[in-house]
Scaffold this motif. Structure first.
Motif, mmCIF file in Angstrom:
data_model
loop_
_atom_site.group_PDB
_atom_site.id
_atom_site.type_symbol
_atom_site.label_atom_id
_atom_site.label_comp_id
_atom_site.label_asym_id
_atom_site.label_seq_id
_atom_site.Cartn_x
_atom_site.Cartn_y
_atom_site.Cartn_z
ATOM 1 N N MET A 1 45.386 41.277 36.984
ATOM 2 C CA MET A 1 45.690 43.239 37.724
ATOM 3 C C MET A 1 43.833 43.787 37.949
ATOM 4 S SD MET A 1 46.701 45.697 34.977
ATOM 5 C CE MET A 1 46.723 47.618 34.794
ATOM 6 N N ALA A 2 44.016 44.257 38.817
ATOM 7 C CA ALA A 2 42.694 44.943 39.395
ATOM 8 C C ALA A 2 42.686 45.779 38.302
ATOM 9 C CB ALA A 2 43.113 45.337 40.683
ATOM 10 N N HIS A 3 41.866 46.528 38.146
ATOM 11 C CA HIS A 3 41.127 47.715 37.549
ATOM 12 C C HIS A 3 40.050 49.165 38.027
ATOM 13 C CE1 HIS A 3 42.358 47.041 33.443
ATOM 14 N NE2 HIS A 3 42.099 45.159 33.833
ATOM 15 N N THR A 4 40.049 50.336 37.865
ATOM 16 C CA THR A 4 39.045 50.623 39.328
ATOM 17 C C THR A 4 38.047 51.141 37.574
ATOM 18 O OG1 THR A 4 40.023 52.487 37.850
ATOM 19 C CG2 THR A 4 40.761 52.470 39.549
ATOM 20 N N PHE A 5 36.417 51.231 37.931
ATOM 21 C CA PHE A 5 35.661 51.446 37.720
ATOM 22 C C PHE A 5 35.313 51.975 36.205
ATOM 23 C CE2 PHE A 5 31.479 53.126 36.622
ATOM 24 C CZ PHE A 5 30.544 51.995 36.416
ATOM 25 N N ASP A 6 36.552 53.138 36.200
ATOM 26 C CA ASP A 6 36.977 54.334 35.199
ATOM 27 C C ASP A 6 37.338 53.809 34.058
ATOM 28 O OD1 ASP A 6 35.001 56.443 36.510
ATOM 29 O OD2 ASP A 6 36.939 57.558 37.602
ATOM 30 N N GLU A 7 38.409 52.670 34.869
ATOM 31 C CA GLU A 7 39.180 51.961 33.630
ATOM 32 C C GLU A 7 37.949 51.271 32.563
ATOM 33 O OE1 GLU A 7 43.608 52.082 35.730
ATOM 34 O OE2 GLU A 7 42.421 50.142 36.046
ATOM 35 N N LEU A 8 37.498 50.259 33.861
ATOM 36 C CA LEU A 8 36.555 49.791 33.156
ATOM 37 C C LEU A 8 35.748 50.361 32.315
ATOM 38 C CD1 LEU A 8 35.283 47.527 36.113
ATOM 39 C CD2 LEU A 8 36.749 46.640 34.755
ATOM 40 N N GLU B 1 36.308 52.656 30.152
ATOM 41 C CA GLU B 1 37.249 53.154 29.146
ATOM 42 C C GLU B 1 37.188 52.122 28.662
ATOM 43 O OE1 GLU B 1 37.325 56.280 28.018
ATOM 44 O OE2 GLU B 1 36.564 56.251 29.687
ATOM 45 N N MET B 2 37.884 50.408 29.193
ATOM 46 C CA MET B 2 37.205 49.272 28.420
ATOM 47 C C MET B 2 36.702 49.086 27.417
ATOM 48 S SD MET B 2 39.168 47.259 31.514
ATOM 49 C CE MET B 2 40.018 45.713 29.975
ATOM 50 N N GLN C 1 35.044 41.715 29.600
ATOM 51 C CA GLN C 1 34.196 40.410 30.578
ATOM 52 C C GLN C 1 35.628 40.550 31.728
ATOM 53 O OE1 GLN C 1 30.878 39.714 30.141
ATOM 54 N NE2 GLN C 1 31.423 41.709 28.839
ATOM 55 N N ALA C 2 36.645 39.820 31.726
ATOM 56 C CA ALA C 2 37.004 39.290 32.348
ATOM 57 C C ALA C 2 37.579 40.422 33.325
ATOM 58 C CB ALA C 2 38.534 38.738 31.534
ATOM 59 N N ALA C 3 37.685 41.792 33.764
ATOM 60 C CA ALA C 3 37.820 42.923 34.046
ATOM 61 C C ALA C 3 37.198 43.226 34.846
ATOM 62 C CB ALA C 3 38.339 43.915 33.708
ATOM 63 N N VAL C 4 35.845 43.061 34.563
ATOM 64 C CA VAL C 4 34.556 42.702 34.988
ATOM 65 C C VAL C 4 33.968 42.321 36.459
ATOM 66 C CG1 VAL C 4 31.767 42.720 34.915
ATOM 67 C CG2 VAL C 4 33.365 44.500 33.917
ATOM 68 N N PRO D 1 27.681 41.413 43.372
ATOM 69 C CA PRO D 1 27.511 40.439 41.656
ATOM 70 C C PRO D 1 28.430 41.388 40.349
ATOM 71 C CG PRO D 1 25.631 40.853 43.175
ATOM 72 C CD PRO D 1 26.404 41.293 43.648
ATOM 73 N N ARG D 2 28.497 40.371 39.554
ATOM 74 C CA ARG D 2 29.183 40.676 39.136
ATOM 75 C C ARG D 2 27.664 41.400 37.950
ATOM 76 N NH1 ARG D 2 29.261 39.492 33.673
ATOM 77 N NH2 ARG D 2 31.684 39.327 32.668
ATOM 78 N N PHE D 3 27.101 40.791 37.509
ATOM 79 C CA PHE D 3 25.479 41.572 36.741
ATOM 80 C C PHE D 3 25.710 42.814 37.097
ATOM 81 C CE2 PHE D 3 21.196 42.695 36.032
ATOM 82 C CZ PHE D 3 21.373 43.221 35.314
#
Length: 95
Positions: free
Chosen positions: A1-8, A10-11, A60-63, A73-75
């Motif tokens: 499931m794709a997440h927006t930056f704002d959802e990330l 909040e997570m 971590q998975a969502a990022v 880059p993930r970082f």
């Protein structure tokens, strides 16, 4: 499931709150090697620890997924999420 930056963000905040709860329990109960915990303390701590680990793993998975989708880059994504979660900008005043 794709997440927006704002959802990330909040997570990340939810995971941070769960981690704070784990640290509160550690402080309240003391070190189990110095003063054994009761069964209730142990169970409460284990529940809180597991909840934190599940939230942290989901972040971590969502990022990772977001970084892959954005071809970034993930970082960089992780750093931006943590920065916004830990240092929120004040909301602009309404005119």
């Amino acid at each position: 499931m794709a997440h927006t930056f704002d959802e990330l963000v909040e997570m990340q905040r939810a995971a941070d709150e769960a981690h704070s709860r784990v640290l509160e329990l550690q402080d309240a109960c003391g070190r189990p090697t110095l003063m054994p915990w009761s069964a209730q303390q142990t169970e409460e701590y284990q529940r809180a620890w597991q909840h934190w680990r599940e939230l942290a793993g989901a972040v971590q998975a969502a990022v990772t997924g977001h970084a892959r989708e954005q071809d970034t880059p993930r970082f960089d994504i992780e750093a931006a999420v943590r920065n916004k979660a830990w240092h929120p900008q004040p909301e602009p005043a309404a005119a």
